[in-house]
Scaffold this active site. Structure first.
Site, PDB file in Angstrom:
ATOM      1  N   GLU A 476       0.867  -1.177   0.000  1.00  0.00           N
ATOM      2  CA  GLU A 476       0.000   0.000   0.000  1.00  0.00           C
ATOM      3  C   GLU A 476       0.903   1.226   0.000  1.00  0.00           C
ATOM      4  O   GLU A 476       1.293   1.718  -1.040  1.00  0.00           O
ATOM      5  CB  GLU A 476      -0.949  -0.025   1.200  1.00  0.00           C
ATOM      6  CG  GLU A 476      -2.135   0.900   1.031  1.00  0.00           C
ATOM      7  CD  GLU A 476      -3.283   0.528   1.967  1.00  0.00           C
ATOM      8  OE1 GLU A 476      -4.159   1.373   2.169  1.00  0.00           O
ATOM      9  OE2 GLU A 476      -3.297  -0.603   2.492  1.00  0.00           O
ATOM     10  N   GLU A 754      -2.495   0.766  13.384  1.00  0.00           N
ATOM     11  CA  GLU A 754      -3.642   1.098  12.537  1.00  0.00           C
ATOM     12  C   GLU A 754      -4.953   0.797  13.240  1.00  0.00           C
ATOM     13  O   GLU A 754      -5.905   1.568  13.167  1.00  0.00           O
ATOM     14  CB  GLU A 754      -3.564   0.322  11.224  1.00  0.00           C
ATOM     15  CG  GLU A 754      -4.723   0.587  10.291  1.00  0.00           C
ATOM     16  CD  GLU A 754      -4.599  -0.160   8.973  1.00  0.00           C
ATOM     17  OE1 GLU A 754      -5.227   0.266   7.993  1.00  0.00           O
ATOM     18  OE2 GLU A 754      -3.863  -1.170   8.933  1.00  0.00           O
TER      19      GLU A 754
END
Length: 893
Positions: A476, A754
């Site tokens: 990502e 996260e």
């Protein structure tokens, strides 16, 4: 006798160095430094600038003004390549007293016009049919006259990433240059002073190695896409040399030579493969290297994008972390633990292995079941491979990739090797990120809170890597708009991020305005395909178009950022937002909303307690109000009136739709209440008090665990503080059970996770596909640490007027914050001993502060000017501590 302050630094625009600046009339700023003898309440009334250019006598410009930030360039415009020296003297009271002259600061223009570029883009004669692309080496030999070199600049960029050399010496300390931009629209170039590297009256070699970088590599999740921007690498270099008597240019053209690199592949996600058997010693400096194995290059199409000199500093190696332990796993693998989750690369100081021996380094952030936890990496290999040729290899590190890691599994090299055993000193970790200037510091009496703050710093360092990314490890590493919108106030305190985020906003605007819908991409630069992540309007994320420029303006006082981004802002509000009949958001549109609510299932991160449309509508009212304020600042009178009326109508509609007459929210969640309180969506004091009381009840009912996601987390402690429940905010901050800010620290976290439970209490990794151990968004709590615990926040753009209002509570009995504002250093520190509150404040020259002591009315306090000040009062920070949970009367429920 009191003295005048001194000028601490002089800078230009938001540019990191002043070299290669991209405007002909660069604005000038200076900061002040004071000492104990500096006169209190010192205010600038005028300034004198001296500008020296060429060999002409310096120009002098005296201006009656109190401004010291981004003042206009007073001379005629600079030309491409022109160098000027600037120094400043500030005048104080009645224009009689003045500072000493600052030192001379250098500003140098880059290439301002496309016509200034005369080099060609060059690449290999043979196009590689598919990726990953093998890096290229390019070189040219040239001679210089015997005259001394007066001035030499290398202007250079690449389709890909490059490292340049002159006579075998690396040019600059940059990594992954020229960085990542929206390549079809904007391409960075670098400017280097290379005079000291050149040899007069003898042959020289200029060389460069080019890899695919972000330009041609695989990008995006779900397997990603290769060649998003282009399918072959290229180099553009323009070496300009001035001896005083003669000017000479060495340009990339068909006379250069090319060879495949000994780096076989180098990818962002998968890592780098280096084969020492393919090495050509001396390729970057040997004058006789142009043998038959070196091919002629091919001139290719010159980049169509605008060539720009970045304001942001480059990515560099900014530190080295030593290994702390070598682990042998149950399966027999060898893992090196560096003790800190970081972003960068591994360097091997010395490697001696037999020919054809292969060593592979696989990077990950976490261990699971005492083995390397690679599942969160998804389809990213994150492995660097080194093949030995038999000779000693010194200081090897991958050149054109980076990893997010704490742990490195080493295959092919173990502590049991007979000849050269692996030891704790065999590997070091090099920390890499955009080399931003540190500006903000915080500490308090509680070590775990300090660890939380440090974790946020490490996550920012790792994710400010050319652009503001979401994560640095898996497949990502993209510029998600929602993450930076949330974290920007914290980021701008910790580091001078003005230049970097301003550059990134240019990419956002050009990609947004290229679309008829005026919807910003979710990630900038946009690499997501419509099939993977279709473009659709989205609150919180797309609201970055307005809220990030506003944050930059508040921190750096640069009105031109607002002016430049204004078309992007108005396009989003006028055309991008998908509205319903009531002009709020169309509720048929799916909203990410309070993303990563801790109750969301592992595979459904958007399944939050708070309705996504409510979150979107709250943000719409907030950004419309902000846009009205921006239009007023820019003197856009018609727009200002329009957006102000729109804001009032939307606020009324929001209240009718979601707020009861007594101030309770339809959503009745911590996030919905926090949005309504902080965004001032409810009006009457009774409503605000009731909303605050309801929020407090929900916090106590949740046992002080976090119950918010992306939208609520930055606001929850502020909302509690604003409504008189600061002890609940401290209690939430210090809760250690999952989910909470402290829970990851109890599990050994050294960065912000996260997810609230990226690692479960049993040591297993969250089963969701999207699980990172290095994301800064949920670390936005540190803005509350700066503003409320330490007690400093801006009252004016650029922090010229500052609010000093610490609110002690919890178990914190002392705290301090230091912030290098654009005027100078601001300091605030306090402590409580047996109920006596002592405060020390240092205000930079040409600034003011309003000091509100604990227990005083928020609108009260006293104004102070520059200088060092002390205050004291009596305050019991333990009233209401510790607050109690709200538990049912039946045990166990």
């Amino acid at each position: 006798m009191s003295s005048q302050p001194s000028i601490a630094s002089v800078s230009f625009e938001q540019h990191a160095s002043g070299r290669g600046i991209g405007v002909s009339r660069p604005r000038i700023s200076w900061t002040f430094a004071a000492n104990e003898e500096t006169e209190r309440d010192w205010v600038q009334t005028a300034y004198t600038l001296e500008i020296a250019r060429n060999s002409d006598p310096p120009e002098s410009h005296h201006v009656q003004s109190a401004e010291s930030v981004l003042v206009p360039w007073p001379s005629h415009p600079l030309r491409s390549r022109e160098v000027a020296q600037v120094r400043v003297r500030a005048h104080g009271t009645a224009n009689v007293q003045h500072t000493e002259w600052s030192g001379w600061a250098t500003v140098e223009c880059g290439l301002l016009k496309r016509a200034d570029w005369t080099a060609n883009a060059i690449t290999s004669r043979f196009k590689q049919p598919e990726g990953p692309l093998r890096p290229l080496r390019l070189r040219k030999t040239f001679s210089l006259p015997a005259a001394a070199i007066k001035h030499a600049r290398l202007y250079i960029t690449a389709l890909g990433v490059f490292q340049a050399y002159i006579n075998g010496v690396p040019v600059g300390t940059h990594c992954m240059s020229p960085g990542w931009t929206s390549y079809k629209h904007r391409l960075n170039y670098e400017v280097f002073d290379v005079g000291p590297l050149l040899k007069g009256s003898q042959p020289n070699v200029i060389a460069a190695e080019v890899a695919e970088g972000w330009y041609a590599t695989r990008l995006g999740f779900g397997g990603g896409r290769r060649f998003v921007f282009g399918d072959e690498m290229a180099l553009v270099a323009q070496l300009e040399i001035d001896t005083g008597n003669e000017k000479k240019s060495i340009l990339t053209d068909s006379t250069w030579k090319c060879h495949l690199s000994a780096i076989m592949t180098s990818e962002i996600y998968d890592g780098e493969v280096y084969d020492a058997r393919e090495e050509q010693p001396g390729w970057s400096d040997d004058l006789n290297m142009d043998d038959a194995s070196w091919e002629s290059v091919r001139e290719t199409e010159f980049p169509t994008a605008e060539l720009v000199s970045p304001s942001a500093p480059p990515v560099r190696v900014t530190g080295v972390v030593q290994a702390v332990e070598i682990i042998k796993t149950p399966s027999g693998k060898i893992i090196v633990d560096f003790g800190q989750n970081l972003v960068g690369r591994v360097r091997i100081p010395l490697l001696t292995q037999s020919a054809n021996h292969t060593i592979t380094l696989t990077h990950a952030e976490i261990l699971e079941d005492q083995e390397l936890g690679i599942r969160p990496l998804r389809k990213a290999k994150c492995a660097d491979t080194l093949v030995s040729a038999g000779a000693a290899i010194r200081n090897w590190a991958p050149q054109f990739t980076f990893h997010g890691f704490r742990f490195v599994q080493v295959d092919g090299w173990s502590p049991d090797d007979d000849v050269a055993p692996l030891t704790i000193n065999s590997l070091v970790a090099e920390v890499m990120h955009s080399d931003l200037e540190r500006t903000g510091y915080f500490s308090c009496s509680q070590p775990m809170i300090n660890r939380l703050h440090d974790n946020a710093i490490w996550s920012m360092r790792g994710n400010f890597f050319s652009i503001p990314t979401d994560c640095p490890q898996r497949d990502e590493r993209l510029g998600w708009t929602g993450d930076i919108q949330i974290f920007a106030p914290s980021a701008c305190f910790l580091y001078n991020a003005g230049g970097m985020l301003s550059d990134w906003l240019k990419d956002l605007a050009v990609e947004q305005l290229a679309s008829p819908s005026a919807i910003p991409p979710f990630v900038v630069p946009n690499v997501l395909s419509e099939s993977t992540w279709p473009m659709f309007p989205q609150a919180v994320w797309d609201d970055v178009t307005i809220l990030l420029p506003w944050t930059l303006y508040q921190n750096y006082g640069d009105i031109e950022i607002l002016r430049r981004q204004y078309p992007s802002m108005t396009a989003w509000v006028d055309r991008g937002i998908q509205r319903g009949p009531d002009r709020l958001w169309d509720d048929s549109l799916s909203q990410l909303g309070d993303w990563l609510d801790p109750t969301a299932p592992a595979h459904q991160p958007g399944n939050a307690r708070t309705d996504g449309t409510l979150v979107a509508d709250a943000y719409l009212v907030h950004v419309t109000r902000t846009l009205a304020a921006i239009a007023t600042i820019l003197d856009e009178k018609v727009d200002a009136a329009k957006y102000e009326l729109d804001f009032l109508a939307l606020k009324t509609r929001f209240q009718y739709k979601y707020v009861s007459s007594e101030g309770y929210l339809v959503g009745d969640t911590q996030t919905s209440l926090s949005l309504a309180i902080v965004f001032e969506l409810i009006d009457s004091p009774v409503q605000v008090a009731n909303a605050g009381a309801r929020l407090a009840r929900l916090v106590r009912k949740a046992h002080f665990q976090v119950s918010t996601g992306f939208a609520g987390t930055p606001l929850i402690t502020h909302a509690l503080t604003m409504t008189g429940h600061v002890q609940l905010a401290y209690r939430m901050l210090q809760e250690q059970s999952c989910p909470s800010w402290m829970y990851p620290i109890t599990m050994g976290a050294t960065t912000i996770w996260e997810r609230w439970d990226s690692m479960r209490p049993d040591g297993s990794i969250n089963p969701g596909e999207m699980t990172s151990f290095n994301h800064y968004a949920l670390g936005s709590i540190i803005n509350w640490l700066h503003k409320i615990v330490a007690g400093i926040s801006p009252l004016d753009p650029g922090w010229r007027r500052v609010l000093v209002r610490p609110i002690p509570g919890g178990t914190v009995n002392q705290a301090e914050a230091i912030y290098d504002t654009v005027y100078g250093r601001l300091e605030c520190r306090w402590k409580i001993v047996w109920g006596k509150f002592d405060l020390e404040v240092v205000v930079p020259p040409n600034s003011w502060a309003r000091v509100v002591l604990p227990g005083e009315d928020a609108q009260g306090g006293r104004w102070i000017g520059s200088g060092s000040w002390t205050f004291e009062t009596w305050f019991d920070s333990q009233i209401g501590w510790p607050p109690q949970e709200l538990r049912p009367p039946i045990p166990g429920l």
